[in-house]
Write an enzyme that holds these catalytic residues in place. Structure first.
Site, PDB file in Angstrom:
ATOM      1  CB  CYS A   1      -0.742   6.970  -3.871  1.00  0.00           C
ATOM      2  SG  CYS A   1       0.651   6.266  -4.229  1.00  0.00           S
TER       3      CYS A   1
ATOM      4  CE1 TYR B   1       0.138   2.087   4.082  1.00  0.00           C
ATOM      5  CE2 TYR B   1       0.779  -0.168   4.591  1.00  0.00           C
ATOM      6  CZ  TYR B   1       0.835   0.911   4.915  1.00  0.00           C
ATOM      7  OH  TYR B   1       1.279   1.551   6.250  1.00  0.00           O
ATOM      8  CB  CYS B   2       1.466   3.856  -1.136  1.00  0.00           C
ATOM      9  SG  CYS B   2       0.868   3.548  -3.067  1.00  0.00           S
ATOM     10  NE  ARG B   3       3.007   9.972  -0.909  1.00  0.00           N
ATOM     11  CZ  ARG B   3       3.831  10.239  -1.254  1.00  0.00           C
ATOM     12  NH1 ARG B   3       3.512  10.643  -2.597  1.00  0.00           N
ATOM     13  NH2 ARG B   3       5.780  11.398  -1.326  1.00  0.00           N
TER      14      ARG B   3
END
Length: 225
Positions: free
Chosen positions: A185, A179-181
């Site tokens: 993202c 996962y990221c932002r």
């Protein structure tokens, strides 16, 4: 004819609403809100992350501050910015969703940025079930300062630009959930493609830290060792 007092006050009210809308009418200001949704940052850090010079970044941040979207605190000579509240993050997230559904230009721009090839994904609820089962490793590929500001409990931190060199730090027998932002993202998309190319089983959380926080799910702010 004299102006109806109610009409005049109504106009002032709607003009006040419009001032907030005008503050959002800039792609770079939205990008700054996206960064601040990950945690507090200095002007210098925001300018670097958004690819802006200091003067331009400061001007955008002042516009957002005047509209009430961001707040500041001073630490010595440094000014730190943060979102004024969770409602600002909610507006930002909703604006993106509405634009994606109703703005014809968004899907093509989204696919050009994130990639048209479908990256496998799972939902927040599915991730929580699999974390409880212990059959996945969760990987945060945001910059370290964003991880430190708040991350999914138990997630490992390897920024996407270090992933190729540090892939051996990840267990080989578990699927990796990246996962990221947030939903838009690109870091998680790039990480899943890289891990897949390296022969690892990888899948992307279908949104990210922004949506995780807004869902009021547990967040860990422990620092890296």
């Amino acid at each position: 004819m004299s102006e109806n007092p109610k009409s005049a006050t109504k106009a002032r009210l709607y003009d006040a609403f419009a001032a907030s809308g005008k503050a959002l009418a800039s792609g770079k200001r939205l990008e700054l809100l996206d960064l601040l949704a990950q945690g507090e940052r200095t002007v210098d850090a925001l300018a670097k992350a958004a690819g802006l010079n200091l003067t331009t970044a400061s001007a955008h941040l002042q516009t957002l501050k005047q509209a009430g979207f961001v707040a500041t605190r001073r630490e010595g000579v440094r000014i730190h910015y943060r979102l004024a509240g969770d409602d600002v993050a909610q507006i930002f997230a909703l604006l993106r969703k509405v634009a994606d559904r109703h703005q014809a230009a968004v899907p093509a721009a989204r696919d050009a940025y994130l990639g048209e090839d479908a990256v496998p994904e799972l939902s927040r609820e599915e991730l929580r079930v699999r974390i409880a089962a212990g059959d996945v490793v969760v990987l945060d590929v945001r910059p370290v300062e964003e991880y430190r500001a708040g991350h999914i409990p138990g997630a490992l931190s390897i920024p996407v630009d270090e992933l190729a060199e540090r892939v051996d730090e990840l267990p080989e027998d578990l699927e990796i959930v990246v996962y990221c932002r947030g939903e838009y993202c690109v870091l998680a998309h790039d990480a899943v493609r890289l891990l897949t190319d390296l022969g690892r089983r990888a899948i992307r959380l279908d949104d990210g830290m922004l949506e995780w926080r807004l869902s009021e799910l547990p967040v860990d702010t422990a620092n890296l060792m």
